[in-house]
Design a protein around this motif. Structure first.
Motif, PDB file in Angstrom:
ATOM      1  N   UNK A  63       0.800  -1.233   0.000  1.00 51.32           N
ATOM      2  CA  UNK A  63       0.000   0.000   0.000  1.00 51.32           C
ATOM      3  C   UNK A  63       0.835   1.288   0.000  1.00 51.32           C
ATOM      4  N   UNK A  64       2.177   1.170   0.221  1.00 52.87           N
ATOM      5  CA  UNK A  64       3.037   2.373   0.263  1.00 52.87           C
ATOM      6  C   UNK A  64       3.683   2.660  -1.094  1.00 52.87           C
ATOM      7  N   UNK A  65       3.263   1.938  -2.126  1.00 51.16           N
ATOM      8  CA  UNK A  65       3.892   2.087  -3.450  1.00 51.16           C
ATOM      9  C   UNK A  65       3.868   3.534  -3.948  1.00 51.16           C
ATOM     10  N   UNK A  66       2.757   4.211  -3.721  1.00 50.73           N
ATOM     11  CA  UNK A  66       2.626   5.574  -4.257  1.00 50.73           C
ATOM     12  C   UNK A  66       3.270   6.617  -3.361  1.00 50.73           C
ATOM     13  N   UNK A  67       3.101   6.486  -2.043  1.00 54.28           N
ATOM     14  CA  UNK A  67       3.580   7.554  -1.148  1.00 54.28           C
ATOM     15  C   UNK A  67       5.089   7.495  -0.908  1.00 54.28           C
ATOM     16  N   UNK A  68       5.703   6.320  -1.031  1.00 55.30           N
ATOM     17  CA  UNK A  68       7.156   6.202  -0.813  1.00 55.30           C
ATOM     18  C   UNK A  68       7.788   5.753  -2.137  1.00 55.30           C
ATOM     19  N   UNK A  69       8.390   6.690  -2.816  1.00 54.14           N
ATOM     20  CA  UNK A  69       8.873   6.428  -4.183  1.00 54.14           C
ATOM     21  C   UNK A  69       9.824   5.228  -4.297  1.00 54.14           C
ATOM     22  N   UNK A  70      10.824   5.102  -3.391  1.00 54.62           N
ATOM     23  CA  UNK A  70      11.726   3.939  -3.515  1.00 54.62           C
ATOM     24  C   UNK A  70      10.972   2.603  -3.452  1.00 54.62           C
ATOM     25  N   UNK A  71       9.919   2.559  -2.644  1.00 56.18           N
ATOM     26  CA  UNK A  71       9.125   1.319  -2.540  1.00 56.18           C
ATOM     27  C   UNK A  71       8.406   1.060  -3.862  1.00 56.18           C
ATOM     28  N   UNK A  72       7.796   2.122  -4.428  1.00 54.91           N
ATOM     29  CA  UNK A  72       7.085   1.984  -5.698  1.00 54.91           C
ATOM     30  C   UNK A  72       7.983   1.455  -6.801  1.00 54.91           C
ATOM     31  N   UNK A  73       9.216   2.002  -6.879  1.00 53.48           N
ATOM     32  CA  UNK A  73      10.162   1.572  -7.924  1.00 53.48           C
ATOM     33  C   UNK A  73      10.535   0.098  -7.767  1.00 53.48           C
ATOM     34  N   UNK A  74      10.827  -0.295  -6.513  1.00 54.00           N
ATOM     35  CA  UNK A  74      11.239  -1.675  -6.258  1.00 54.00           C
ATOM     36  C   UNK A  74      10.107  -2.650  -6.573  1.00 54.00           C
ATOM     37  N   UNK A  75       8.887  -2.304  -6.188  1.00 48.63           N
ATOM     38  CA  UNK A  75       7.746  -3.191  -6.436  1.00 48.63           C
ATOM     39  C   UNK A  75       7.524  -3.342  -7.933  1.00 48.63           C
ATOM     40  N   UNK A  76       7.606  -2.251  -8.668  1.00 47.68           N
ATOM     41  CA  UNK A  76       7.377  -2.326 -10.116  1.00 47.68           C
ATOM     42  C   UNK A  76       8.451  -3.152 -10.818  1.00 47.68           C
TER      43      UNK A  76
END
Length: 864
Positions: free
Chosen positions: A747-760
């Motif tokens: 759920x933090x993919x959008x608010x925390x950019x490093x998390x979003x990049x890693x998940x994608x």
């Protein structure tokens, strides 16, 4: 006369056409008054003589099921309630007609078939045993016979339905009740044989007869209660069971029968209390005296034997007797629901007589059993309203405690009344000296310490006048090492409760005198080289401090009575007393750690002190954060241990959002993260506890302060890969923790950019690992946790998930060789479709994992 003519005219109207018209009105007329009229008329029709004619006509194959059902119900009512109206020469015809109709409906409407089977069952029970002795055998034979009209499967289904309803119909039949009423006198005739068996010590015979009586009473008590005209017969059986409950001798040495009877008394009470209020009153008039007698019998059975006899018992016999007394205690507690305040009054009168009888000295066994009855009730029921408790508290100091068992029960009784004492603090001084005196007796260790703990917890705001004495006595018994380790820990918890209600200066003064001897001992141990004896002593001292700090809470008084806060809550000026003590001993704890850092138990004990303190103190723990964070970092860097991660998680949970303490907490979080990543690089399989605690720490950090993952030296990609690896561990707790990490991360993919990049970039790896687990790599008990990951992926990464699913499901034999491509595509579509209903996703995953494992449609699946 007019009324008779009216009824006669009504009867003429019970034609097939009118019945169908009334049924239509009942089912389809929107007017509720018309429905009610139709229902009333149809009920009269069912019991009319014409019912014999219209019932068969309504069963015609061209009628709708609702009409057929009414016809079948009317037949059942006529057979079950008006059997005596049927001429005996019609029985065989009626039987034949019912068999034919059941055969016709075996492939038809299930509700009509069931009703016809009930009608035939009622017929059979009315004809048995004289007119139809082999009813069940004939039924089976009838439906085994080949018939051109009905296929074999339908015949089997009809027979199964018939055999299902037959026992149910038996329960309400005249035959059933008559059979029971015939059985009871036969069982009662065994009473003389039972008495002789008891007299001759023939345990086998007495046991067998008792089982017969209990089985009859327990399984049929409601049916027998309902035969009001035969109440004396059933009461005679109840009294026979009472004799079995009170069978002479001590359980389990002289008899093993009485324990069999206890469940009967539950059943009988439940059945009596389940009747409507008017009936209940009647039954209670008969059975309340019986239950008062039962209490006397149970208290007699709960008595200890003579000291001499008890000392000859084996440890196994003593343990069986203890369990038996617990069962009696549970029964008394349950009986109290029926007898209420009068039971407490009876017990009080009995105890009063035992203690004040000047002519004949009572045995300690009688007094103990009576107190045990009080304890059983007070432990689980609210007795605060009772007007006999003050008298009981007054009687307790008059008891001549000459025996360990009696002393134990006195202690437990006082403990059970701790809440009452909190409401009546003036009575505390009557019993507290007894408790403090008992603390010095090792044989009363469990009862005295647990009772003191209850009093300190419930009555702490009324204990300041007694605090000095309680602390002094406790210190003395601790120094003399009277109690085992677990009781020492309870005693420290009791003192924590006690000190919580004092003024800060008094708390500090008491803490100093209480802890100083242990600090001196710890200083001495810290200077000595490590050895097993020292280790136990260190863990013991650290445990005492942990347990003291667990309950010493001066800031949070959620449990105090209304209106007392202003008067009793101590004002906090300066640091919390627990923090003062922790700061004083901090260097000493570091010194101990430096020598014992290799020992997981010592490290765990150190962490427990701070973890329990931080849980209790919350924000008041703040002054400790800088030095504790530094020490934890050093500990974990040197030798990583799960307990250090657990403590770090607590600090993150409470202080990560506090700007004042964010810097040291963040530094600690990044340090333990870096150290744990290096463990993963070296191979984490040997450290499932560390992996488990680490995943929990990451999940907590994401929940409380996702900004921690924005730090430059936080390698989010490596953490993600560690999580994927953790999903494949064989230990269930570790896998659960890893799943929880991902359900917080996604759920933090959008608010925390490093998390979003890693998940994608790496989310496909996560999906692959999740589907492998569902495909059979993980136990089925964990499927809900993996379903949570799929749900989070679908909700927060929908576009990517639809692509990843398509790609991974193209792999041959993935996630299981048992799946067809169609099944895989169906699963993918179902998952992508459900972005709101988490429960539905869990059900989809459960179904899919059964397919993957080849268990779909099996017995294992049914249990799942």
């Amino acid at each position: 006369m007019d009324r008779e003519r009216g009824e006669s005219e009504d009867n003429l109207d019970y034609s097939v056409a009118n019945v169908e018209k009334a049924l239509h009105q009942l089912y389809y007329d929107p007017n509720i008054d018309n429905k009610n009229l139709a229902q009333k008329w149809l009920m009269q029709a069912q019991v009319s003589p014409q019912a014999w004619q219209f019932s068969w006509a309504l069963l015609s194959p061209n009628k709708v099921p609702e009409i057929q059902y009414f016809g079948a119900s009317a037949l059942h009512i006529k057979i079950s309630r008006y059997w005596n109206d049927i001429p005996s020469d019609q029985y065989e015809t009626l039987k034949s007609q019912l068999f034919n109709q059941i055969a016709c409906f075996s492939s038809g409407s299930k509700i009509v078939l069931t009703r016809l089977c009930v009608a035939l069952a009622s017929l059979a029970l009315n004809m048995m045993p004289e007119r139809w002795p082999n009813a069940v055998g004939d039924m089976v034979k009838m439906f085994q016979t080949e018939s051109s009209d009905v296929d074999g499967k339908a015949r089997c289904m009809a027979l199964l339905e018939l055999l299902t309803v037959l026992p149910e119909e038996f329960q309400t039949s005249r035959l059933y009740v008559n059979t029971l009423l015939k059985l009871i006198p036969q069982v009662l005739q065994l009473q003389e044989q039972l008495r002789q068996a008891v007299q001759n010590g023939d345990m086998e015979t007495s046991h067998g007869i008792c089982r017969i009586a209990v089985a009859l009473g327990e399984n049929h008590s409601r049916a027998l209660l309902e035969q009001v005209e035969h109440w004396q017969t059933f009461l005679a059986l109840v009294n026979m069971i009472m004799f079995c409950t009170g069978i002479p001798g001590h359980y389990p040495v002289n008899e093993t029968t009485s324990s069999l009877t206890l469940t009967f008394w539950y059943t009988l009470q439940d059945d009596i209390m389940s009747f409507e209020a008017e009936k209940q009153v009647v039954y209670l008039q008969v059975y309340r005296p019986v239950y008062f007698q039962l209490v006397d019998v149970l208290l007699h059975k709960a008595q200890f034997p003579s000291d001499e006899e008890y000392s000859s018992w084996s440890s196994d016999e003593k343990e069986q007797f203890r369990i038996y007394r617990v069962d009696i205690s549970d029964t008394l507690m349950y009986v109290y629901e029926m007898l209420g305040a009068e039971l407490l009054s009876n017990l009080y009168d009995k105890l009063g007589r035992l203690l004040t009888d000047t002519e004949q000295a009572s045995s300690w066994q009688h007094i103990e059993a009576c107190l045990y009855g009080f304890q059983s009730i007070a432990e689980t029921n609210d007795v605060n309203y009772s007007d006999v408790i003050p008298g009981l508290i007054g009687l307790i100091p008059r008891i001549n405690i000459s025996n360990v068992q009696l002393a134990d029960t006195v202690m437990f009784t006082i403990g059970a009344l701790a809440e009452w004492l909190a409401d009546h603090p003036v009575m505390i001084n009557s019993v507290l000296p007894l408790v403090l005196h008992a603390l010095g007796n090792a044989e009363l260790s469990i009862s005295s310490v647990s009772t003191l703990k209850k009093i300190c917890r419930e009555c702490k705001y009324d204990l300041p006048p007694y605090a000095a004495n309680i602390v002094a006595v406790s210190q003395e018994v601790l120094m003399k090492q009277i109690h085992k380790t677990s009781q020492c820990m309870w005693l420290m918890q009791a003192l924590g409760f006690l000190l919580s209600a004092l003024q800060v200066e008094e708390i500090l003064r008491n803490l100093h005198s209480l802890i100083s001897p242990y600090i001196q001992q710890l200083e001495k141990l810290a200077d000595e080289p490590p050895n097993p004896s020292n280790k136990l002593a260190i863990i013991h001292i650290l445990g005492l401090l942990s347990n003291l700090f667990t309950t010493l809470d001066i800031s949070h008084h959620d449990d105090e009575p209304e209106g007392t806060e202003a008067k009793k809550k101590p004002t906090l000026q300066g640091p919390n007393p627990v923090v003062v003590v922790l700061q004083q001993v901090f260097q000493l704890i570091q010194k101990v750690l430096s020598k014992w850092l290799n020992d997981a138990q010592v490290v765990e004990s150190v962490c427990a002190i701070f973890e329990k303190s931080v849980k209790t103190l919350l924000d008041d723990f703040a002054p400790m954060i800088p030095q504790l964070s530094e020490m934890l970092g050093q500990m974990y860097s040197t030798i990583p241990q799960a307990s250090a991660l657990e403590l770090t998680r607590q600090l993150v949970h409470i202080f990560a959002n506090d700007p004042t303490h964010f810097v040291p907490v963040k530094a600690l979080f990044l340090l333990v993260t870096s150290v744990t990543l290096s463990i993963f690089q070296q191979g984490p399989r040997d450290h499932p506890d560390i992996v488990d605690s680490f995943m929990q720490l990451l999940a907590q950090a994401l929940k409380r302060k996702p900004d921690l993952f924005l730090a430059e030296n936080c390698d989010v990609k490596a953490l993600f890969q560690c999580g994927v690896l953790s999903l494949k561990f064989p230990e269930a707790p570790t896998v659960k923790a890893a799943c929880a990490f991902f359900t917080e991360l996604l759920p933090r993919c959008r608010e925390v950019q490093p998390i979003g990049l890693v998940v994608h970039e790496n989310g496909k790896l996560l999906l692959q690992a999740t589907l492998e687990a569902i495909g059979g790599q993980a136990p089925r008990s964990l499927m809900d946790h993996f379903a949570d990951i799929l749900f989070a992926l679908n909700k927060h990464c929908f576009t990517y998930l639809s692509i990843w699913l398509k790609e991974v499901m193209q792999q041959q034999n993935f996630p299981s060789s048992r799946l067809t491509q169609v099944q895989k595509e169906t699963f993918s579509q179902q998952i992508l479709r459900d972005r709101v209903n988490k429960r539905r996703v869990k059900d989809i995953v459960k179904e899919f994992t059964l397919l993957c494992r080849g268990l779909h449609g099996t017995e294992y699946a049914a249990e799942y």
